[in-house]
Motif scaffolding. Sequence first.
Motif, short mmCIF file in Angstrom:
data_model
loop_
_atom_site.label_atom_id
_atom_site.label_comp_id
_atom_site.label_asym_id
_atom_site.label_seq_id
_atom_site.Cartn_x
_atom_site.Cartn_y
_atom_site.Cartn_z
N ALA A 69 0.92 -1.22 0.28
CA ALA A 69 0.02 -0.02 -0.11
C ALA A 69 0.83 1.20 -0.03
O ALA A 69 0.75 2.15 -0.73
N LEU A 70 1.84 1.24 0.90
CA LEU A 70 2.57 2.39 0.79
C LEU A 70 3.56 2.73 -0.49
O LEU A 70 3.64 3.71 -0.74
N ASP A 71 4.02 1.61 -1.06
CA ASP A 71 4.69 1.48 -2.26
C ASP A 71 3.84 2.15 -3.28
O ASP A 71 4.53 2.74 -4.20
N ASN A 72 2.71 1.79 -3.20
CA ASN A 72 1.77 2.01 -4.39
C ASN A 72 0.80 3.44 -4.14
O ASN A 72 -0.04 3.72 -4.77
N ASN A 73 1.39 4.24 -3.14
CA ASN A 73 0.77 5.58 -2.82
C ASN A 73 -0.64 5.60 -2.31
O ASN A 73 -1.46 6.44 -2.64
N LYS A 74 -0.90 4.40 -1.91
CA LYS A 74 -2.40 4.15 -1.29
C LYS A 74 -2.20 4.82 0.32
O LYS A 74 -1.24 4.75 0.99
N ARG A 75 -3.29 5.16 0.75
CA ARG A 75 -3.32 5.99 2.02
C ARG A 75 -3.52 4.94 2.99
O ARG A 75 -4.11 3.85 3.08
N VAL A 76 -2.71 4.97 4.04
CA VAL A 76 -2.72 3.87 5.11
C VAL A 76 -2.89 4.41 6.47
O VAL A 76 -2.56 5.52 6.70
N ILE A 77 -4.06 3.90 7.19
CA ILE A 77 -4.49 4.29 8.47
C ILE A 77 -4.14 3.00 9.37
O ILE A 77 -5.08 2.17 9.50
N PRO A 78 -3.07 3.21 10.22
CA PRO A 78 -3.08 2.28 11.24
C PRO A 78 -4.09 2.41 12.46
O PRO A 78 -4.43 3.57 12.92
N LEU A 79 -4.43 1.66 12.97
CA LEU A 79 -5.80 1.47 14.09
C LEU A 79 -5.05 0.68 15.32
O LEU A 79 -5.01 -0.74 15.26
N CYS A 80 -4.15 1.11 16.28
CA CYS A 80 -3.66 0.60 17.17
C CYS A 80 -4.68 0.02 18.40
O CYS A 80 -5.15 0.80 19.00
N HIS A 81 -4.71 -1.41 18.85
CA HIS A 81 -5.22 -1.51 20.08
C HIS A 81 -4.53 -2.61 20.92
O HIS A 81 -3.38 -2.79 20.58
N ALA A 82 -5.23 -3.04 21.88
CA ALA A 82 -4.54 -3.97 22.99
C ALA A 82 -3.36 -3.40 23.51
O ALA A 82 -2.41 -4.21 23.87
N GLY A 83 -3.45 -2.16 23.82
CA GLY A 83 -2.28 -1.52 24.33
C GLY A 83 -0.93 -1.30 23.39
O GLY A 83 0.07 -0.82 23.99
N TYR A 84 -1.31 -1.26 22.16
CA TYR A 84 -0.10 -1.03 21.45
C TYR A 84 0.10 0.22 20.87
O TYR A 84 -0.89 0.96 20.59
N ALA A 85 1.34 0.64 20.86
CA ALA A 85 1.63 2.05 20.21
C ALA A 85 3.00 1.96 19.50
O ALA A 85 3.74 1.14 19.72
N ILE A 86 2.82 2.29 18.29
CA ILE A 86 4.01 2.12 17.15
C ILE A 86 5.36 2.84 17.74
O ILE A 86 5.25 4.01 17.80
N PRO A 87 6.22 2.03 17.97
CA PRO A 87 7.47 2.44 18.36
C PRO A 87 8.37 3.13 17.41
O PRO A 87 7.99 3.03 16.22
N ASP A 88 9.47 3.52 17.83
CA ASP A 88 10.41 4.12 16.75
C ASP A 88 10.95 2.89 16.16
O ASP A 88 11.22 1.73 16.69
N MET A 89 11.65 3.27 14.96
CA MET A 89 12.64 2.09 14.48
C MET A 89 13.50 1.65 15.16
O MET A 89 13.87 2.39 16.06
N ASN A 90 14.17 0.52 14.73
CA ASN A 90 15.31 -0.11 15.37
C ASN A 90 14.90 -0.51 16.84
O ASN A 90 15.68 -0.74 17.79
N SER A 91 13.80 -0.69 17.11
CA SER A 91 13.23 -1.22 18.38
C SER A 91 12.86 -2.77 18.31
O SER A 91 12.67 -3.37 19.16
N HIS A 92 13.14 -3.28 17.28
CA HIS A 92 12.72 -4.59 16.92
C HIS A 92 14.02 -5.40 16.34
O HIS A 92 14.99 -4.96 15.66
N GLU A 93 14.15 -6.86 16.68
CA GLU A 93 15.05 -7.56 16.18
C GLU A 93 15.36 -7.96 14.74
O GLU A 93 16.42 -8.08 14.21
N ASN A 94 14.09 -7.71 14.30
CA ASN A 94 13.69 -7.97 12.85
C ASN A 94 14.06 -6.68 11.88
O ASN A 94 13.41 -5.67 12.08
N ASP A 95 15.14 -6.72 11.05
CA ASP A 95 15.25 -5.21 10.02
C ASP A 95 14.27 -5.05 9.11
O ASP A 95 13.87 -3.71 9.03
N GLU A 96 13.45 -6.02 8.85
CA GLU A 96 12.23 -5.83 7.91
C GLU A 96 11.33 -5.09 8.72
O GLU A 96 10.62 -4.20 8.18
#
Length: 264
Positions: A196-223
């Motif tokens: 979606a992001l690569d094709n210029n589609k609008r992306v709306i994250p809806l976070c639940h279950a206590g999740y907040a999008i963290p900064d990059m480099n917070s995960h062990e998986n580079d992808e």
Amino acid sequence: MSEDGKIEWNPMEDEAPKGIIKRVEQFAYDLAWGVDKGLWGSLFGVTKSGLGTEWVNYANNTAFKAYLVQKWNEDPPDDLLLFSFKYLSIEHQHSRSNINYILTSNAFLLLKKPPKAPQIFVSYNHKESSALSLLVEARLKNKDSQIGIFIDKSINAGESWHPYLDEQLNQCEILVCLLTKETLKSTFVRKEINFALDNNKRVIPLCHAGYAIPDMNSHENDEVNNLLSRLNEVQAIYVEQPESAENYEIALLKLFIALGYSTI
């Protein structure tokens, strides 16, 4: 172009829809939009004869006629249909075949939603977000029956799963991703969001279950880290803690607003 420099949608540039109800609603929307933009007035005349139906606008018939030719090929929905849907009321009836109509408040209420119902793809982790995906689908359909919304429960038995998902992703305009701390572990969800992001589609994250999008480099998986970096550039909606029916309702109202719908 609007005062802030953004290009505005112009209904005269779109093709007329198919289907009676869609055509009636779109025509009523267009009439109200034209009044709101000062292109024509709210009083219309309709005359029927053996040659067909002639519409006129008493404030600016030139602009109105150009619109009828360009979008409807001079064959808009029948005035009685707009009257039956309460988008028009009779201002004066000269005869059965010659009626003046005025645009009603119901037509102007159509301006409180997007000019075209969006096509939405919901990306989610089944284990974590199935219930929320069904709630989002039900509430959006209740808000606007014309919304096209795809969640993968719609796949019929025997269909090829991956090509079908690819087709739905291609057709969507907006991707709503339901995120918890487990969601981005899914290869398929990551693929859907990146597509979606690569094709210029609008992306709306809806976070639940206590999740907040963290900064990059917070995960062990580079992808995952690369995707987190991209998601940090878009506006997310959060179900506030503690989770409750009220907080889910607030998050859904924010989603309606993000999609261009009034919450009134």
